[in-house]
Design a protein around this motif. Sequence first.
Motif, mmCIF file in Angstrom:
data_model
loop_
_atom_site.group_PDB
_atom_site.id
_atom_site.type_symbol
_atom_site.label_atom_id
_atom_site.label_comp_id
_atom_site.label_asym_id
_atom_site.label_seq_id
_atom_site.Cartn_x
_atom_site.Cartn_y
_atom_site.Cartn_z
ATOM 1 N N ASP A 228 0.855 -1.178 0.000
ATOM 2 C CA ASP A 228 0.000 0.000 0.000
ATOM 3 C C ASP A 228 0.899 1.239 0.000
ATOM 4 O O ASP A 228 1.710 1.423 0.922
ATOM 5 C CB ASP A 228 -0.892 -0.021 1.241
ATOM 6 N N ASP B 279 1.284 3.166 3.196
ATOM 7 C CA ASP B 279 2.183 2.576 4.192
ATOM 8 C C ASP B 279 3.642 2.796 3.814
ATOM 9 O O ASP B 279 4.487 3.034 4.679
ATOM 10 C CB ASP B 279 1.908 1.081 4.361
ATOM 11 N N GLU C 83 1.549 -7.361 2.232
ATOM 12 C CA GLU C 83 0.561 -7.755 3.237
ATOM 13 C C GLU C 83 0.402 -9.264 3.306
ATOM 14 O O GLU C 83 0.249 -9.823 4.393
ATOM 15 C CB GLU C 83 -0.795 -7.084 2.933
ATOM 16 N N GLN D 107 -1.517 -1.195 7.084
ATOM 17 C CA GLN D 107 -2.444 -0.079 7.321
ATOM 18 C C GLN D 107 -1.977 0.833 8.456
ATOM 19 O O GLN D 107 -2.777 1.492 9.107
ATOM 20 C CB GLN D 107 -3.873 -0.570 7.551
ATOM 21 N N TRP E 104 -0.643 3.558 8.042
ATOM 22 C CA TRP E 104 -0.971 4.917 7.625
ATOM 23 C C TRP E 104 -2.230 5.431 8.321
ATOM 24 O O TRP E 104 -2.348 6.622 8.582
ATOM 25 C CB TRP E 104 -1.126 4.999 6.102
ATOM 26 N N ARG E 105 -3.155 4.536 8.652
ATOM 27 C CA ARG E 105 -4.411 4.960 9.296
ATOM 28 C C ARG E 105 -4.172 5.612 10.659
ATOM 29 O O ARG E 105 -4.985 6.402 11.121
ATOM 30 C CB ARG E 105 -5.349 3.768 9.456
ATOM 31 N N TYR F 186 -6.155 -1.567 -3.144
ATOM 32 C CA TYR F 186 -6.162 -0.968 -1.802
ATOM 33 C C TYR F 186 -7.321 -0.010 -1.598
ATOM 34 O O TYR F 186 -7.389 0.654 -0.572
ATOM 35 C CB TYR F 186 -4.836 -0.254 -1.531
#
Length: 167
Positions: A36, A39, A84, A139, A141-142, A166
């Motif tokens: 992603d 990320d 992932e 994830q 980044w979240r 994604y």
Amino acid sequence: RQDLAFWGDKHPHYCNCLEFIYHCFPNARFIRLIRDPRDVATSIAEMNQWPLEEGMRATAIFLDEYESFFLGHRGLPVFELKYEDMVRNYTETTGKLLAWLGLGMAPEVANFISENAGRNAHTAMTEDVPIRNFATSVQRWRKVFDSTHEMLAMEIFGRYLERYGYL
């Protein structure tokens, strides 16, 4: 070495010399690690102590170069390996990659993977480093993006987020 059947290395900056690598190894098979981009940008920003926006710009450069190379060489044998998938199940994903290369999973390889799956690749095998669960970086980044970062990421990475599933 002429007797070398397999060689691999991973570094984002290879985007600057893909044509040279291809020229030197015209029969090479490529393993493309897909992650992603949000990320990736988070990781790059953290490693370099940059603002997230700078990490996004650097990530975009890598992505654009890799995408251009692979679109320009559509006939190349390429195995797309999702980060992932790897960090969720190292052994299974490595088995798929080895099968694509025409190799089997030797018990010694499976043992090595299970013993070292959480080892940071930036450290020597002889270093005593804590083992970590890299699946927690999925994830990530979240946890750090605000709405402005999310909008910028869509602007910069939208086509890649869609292409790699994604969204």
